[in-house]
Write a protein that holds these residues in place. Structure first.
Motif, mmCIF file in Angstrom:
data_model
loop_
_atom_site.group_PDB
_atom_site.id
_atom_site.type_symbol
_atom_site.label_atom_id
_atom_site.label_comp_id
_atom_site.label_asym_id
_atom_site.label_seq_id
_atom_site.Cartn_x
_atom_site.Cartn_y
_atom_site.Cartn_z
ATOM 1 N N ALA A 17 0.804 -1.219 0.000
ATOM 2 C CA ALA A 17 0.000 0.000 0.000
ATOM 3 C C ALA A 17 0.841 1.275 0.000
ATOM 4 O O ALA A 17 0.391 2.329 0.435
ATOM 5 N N THR A 18 2.025 1.209 -0.537
ATOM 6 C CA THR A 18 2.930 2.356 -0.523
ATOM 7 C C THR A 18 2.421 3.532 -1.359
ATOM 8 O O THR A 18 2.880 4.661 -1.180
ATOM 9 N N ASP A 19 1.464 3.289 -2.240
ATOM 10 C CA ASP A 19 0.911 4.363 -3.069
ATOM 11 C C ASP A 19 -0.230 5.118 -2.388
ATOM 12 O O ASP A 19 -0.665 6.164 -2.870
ATOM 13 N N ILE A 20 -0.704 4.639 -1.269
ATOM 14 C CA ILE A 20 -1.848 5.254 -0.589
ATOM 15 C C ILE A 20 -1.580 6.714 -0.179
ATOM 16 O O ILE A 20 -2.435 7.573 -0.437
ATOM 17 N N PRO A 21 -0.453 7.062 0.424
ATOM 18 C CA PRO A 21 -0.247 8.471 0.791
ATOM 19 C C PRO A 21 -0.337 9.418 -0.412
ATOM 20 O O PRO A 21 -0.900 10.512 -0.307
ATOM 21 N N THR A 22 0.182 9.006 -1.542
ATOM 22 C CA THR A 22 0.127 9.844 -2.749
ATOM 23 C C THR A 22 -1.315 10.003 -3.218
ATOM 24 O O THR A 22 -1.735 11.104 -3.612
ATOM 25 N N ILE A 39 -9.850 9.180 -6.263
ATOM 26 C CA ILE A 39 -11.023 8.523 -5.667
ATOM 27 C C ILE A 39 -11.217 7.140 -6.280
ATOM 28 O O ILE A 39 -11.424 6.148 -5.568
ATOM 29 N N ILE A 40 -11.140 7.062 -7.590
ATOM 30 C CA ILE A 40 -11.305 5.778 -8.288
ATOM 31 C C ILE A 40 -10.223 4.798 -7.861
ATOM 32 O O ILE A 40 -10.504 3.625 -7.563
ATOM 33 N N ASP A 41 -8.980 5.268 -7.816
ATOM 34 C CA ASP A 41 -7.868 4.390 -7.453
ATOM 35 C C ASP A 41 -7.944 3.930 -5.996
ATOM 36 O O ASP A 41 -7.654 2.768 -5.698
ATOM 37 N N LEU A 42 -8.330 4.822 -5.089
ATOM 38 C CA LEU A 42 -8.478 4.422 -3.690
ATOM 39 C C LEU A 42 -9.561 3.367 -3.530
ATOM 40 O O LEU A 42 -9.376 2.377 -2.816
ATOM 41 N N GLU A 43 -10.676 3.580 -4.194
ATOM 42 C CA GLU A 43 -11.765 2.590 -4.115
ATOM 43 C C GLU A 43 -11.304 1.249 -4.670
ATOM 44 O O GLU A 43 -11.554 0.199 -4.076
ATOM 45 N N ALA A 44 -10.627 1.274 -5.797
ATOM 46 C CA ALA A 44 -10.172 0.025 -6.420
ATOM 47 C C ALA A 44 -9.176 -0.718 -5.533
ATOM 48 O O ALA A 44 -9.193 -1.951 -5.480
ATOM 49 N N ARG A 45 -8.335 0.005 -4.842
ATOM 50 C CA ARG A 45 -7.317 -0.638 -4.021
ATOM 51 C C ARG A 45 -7.841 -1.086 -2.656
ATOM 52 O O ARG A 45 -7.420 -2.109 -2.140
ATOM 53 N N CYS A 46 -8.767 -0.317 -2.076
ATOM 54 C CA CYS A 46 -9.184 -0.572 -0.695
ATOM 55 C C CYS A 46 -10.512 -1.308 -0.562
ATOM 56 O O CYS A 46 -10.834 -1.804 0.516
ATOM 57 N N ALA A 47 -11.279 -1.366 -1.626
ATOM 58 C CA ALA A 47 -12.575 -2.060 -1.562
ATOM 59 C C ALA A 47 -12.847 -2.813 -2.862
ATOM 60 O O ALA A 47 -13.972 -2.889 -3.323
ATOM 61 N N PRO A 54 -5.990 -5.167 4.445
ATOM 62 C CA PRO A 54 -5.343 -4.640 5.636
ATOM 63 C C PRO A 54 -5.153 -3.117 5.602
ATOM 64 O O PRO A 54 -5.287 -2.455 6.632
ATOM 65 N N ALA A 55 -4.881 -2.558 4.450
ATOM 66 C CA ALA A 55 -4.693 -1.107 4.347
ATOM 67 C C ALA A 55 -5.997 -0.330 4.467
ATOM 68 O O ALA A 55 -5.989 0.846 4.840
ATOM 69 N N SER A 56 -7.114 -0.966 4.173
ATOM 70 C CA SER A 56 -8.400 -0.271 4.119
ATOM 71 C C SER A 56 -8.733 0.467 5.408
ATOM 72 O O SER A 56 -9.139 1.631 5.380
ATOM 73 N N ALA A 57 -8.574 -0.177 6.529
ATOM 74 C CA ALA A 57 -8.905 0.440 7.816
ATOM 75 C C ALA A 57 -8.020 1.637 8.121
ATOM 76 O O ALA A 57 -8.448 2.573 8.796
ATOM 77 N N HIS A 58 -6.815 1.641 7.594
ATOM 78 C CA HIS A 58 -5.891 2.747 7.841
ATOM 79 C C HIS A 58 -6.171 3.938 6.932
ATOM 80 O O HIS A 58 -5.755 5.055 7.230
ATOM 81 N N VAL A 59 -6.866 3.697 5.833
ATOM 82 C CA VAL A 59 -7.222 4.771 4.914
ATOM 83 C C VAL A 59 -8.415 5.564 5.455
ATOM 84 O O VAL A 59 -8.489 6.782 5.286
ATOM 85 N N LEU A 60 -9.321 4.901 6.132
ATOM 86 C CA LEU A 60 -10.541 5.566 6.600
ATOM 87 C C LEU A 60 -10.286 6.816 7.436
ATOM 88 O O LEU A 60 -10.910 7.854 7.177
ATOM 89 N N PRO A 61 -9.409 6.792 8.424
ATOM 90 C CA PRO A 61 -9.180 8.027 9.197
ATOM 91 C C PRO A 61 -8.654 9.167 8.325
ATOM 92 O O PRO A 61 -8.977 10.330 8.555
ATOM 93 N N LEU A 62 -7.879 8.838 7.309
ATOM 94 C CA LEU A 62 -7.355 9.869 6.411
ATOM 95 C C LEU A 62 -8.481 10.481 5.577
ATOM 96 O O LEU A 62 -8.492 11.687 5.318
ATOM 97 N N LEU A 63 -9.427 9.649 5.170
ATOM 98 C CA LEU A 63 -10.572 10.152 4.409
ATOM 99 C C LEU A 63 -11.477 11.011 5.288
ATOM 100 O O LEU A 63 -11.962 12.060 4.852
ATOM 101 N N VAL A 64 -11.687 10.588 6.509
ATOM 102 C CA VAL A 64 -12.499 11.377 7.444
ATOM 103 C C VAL A 64 -11.828 12.722 7.689
ATOM 104 O O VAL A 64 -12.493 13.765 7.687
ATOM 105 N N GLU A 65 -10.520 12.705 7.874
ATOM 106 C CA GLU A 65 -9.786 13.955 8.064
ATOM 107 C C GLU A 65 -9.984 14.882 6.859
ATOM 108 O O GLU A 65 -10.187 16.080 7.014
ATOM 109 N N ARG A 66 -9.969 14.320 5.673
ATOM 110 C CA ARG A 66 -10.167 15.120 4.456
ATOM 111 C C ARG A 66 -11.580 15.692 4.413
ATOM 112 O O ARG A 66 -11.786 16.832 4.004
ATOM 113 N N LEU A 67 -12.554 14.932 4.861
ATOM 114 C CA LEU A 67 -13.942 15.407 4.877
ATOM 115 C C LEU A 67 -14.138 16.561 5.864
ATOM 116 O O LEU A 67 -15.042 17.365 5.697
#
Length: 75
Positions: A17-22, A39-47, A54-67
């Motif tokens: 999941a090294t591409d997630i921060p970018t 958005i498309i790439d995050l959805e494809a990778r995490c769901a 495993p990376a999916s749960a770690h992405v959620l707080p970052l998305l909430v922060e963005r919201l």
């Protein structure tokens, strides 16, 4: 800001999941096409096909922060 995990130790649908921060950073782009691609790439990778990785749960707080950014595009 949530603490960032070591993305290299986490996996998404396509591998490490090294591409997630970018991708998360791209959500703040002024370019709508860049945000849409992220958005498309995050959805494809995490769901991918409804599967959480495993990376999916770690992405959620970052998305909430963005919201929580009041003037964030594509909220």
């Amino acid at each position: 800001m949530p603490s960032s995990p070591d993305w290299s130790t986490l996996a998404h649908a396509y591998g490490p999941a090294t591409d997630i921060p970018t991708l998360v950073a791209a959500l703040a782009s002024a370019d709508a096409a860049v945000r849409e691609r992220a958005i498309i790439d995050l959805e494809a990778r995490c769901a991918h096909q409804g599967t959480a990785y495993p990376a999916s749960a770690h992405v959620l707080p970052l998305l909430v922060e963005r919201l929580e950014v009041a003037d964030a595009a594509d909220r």
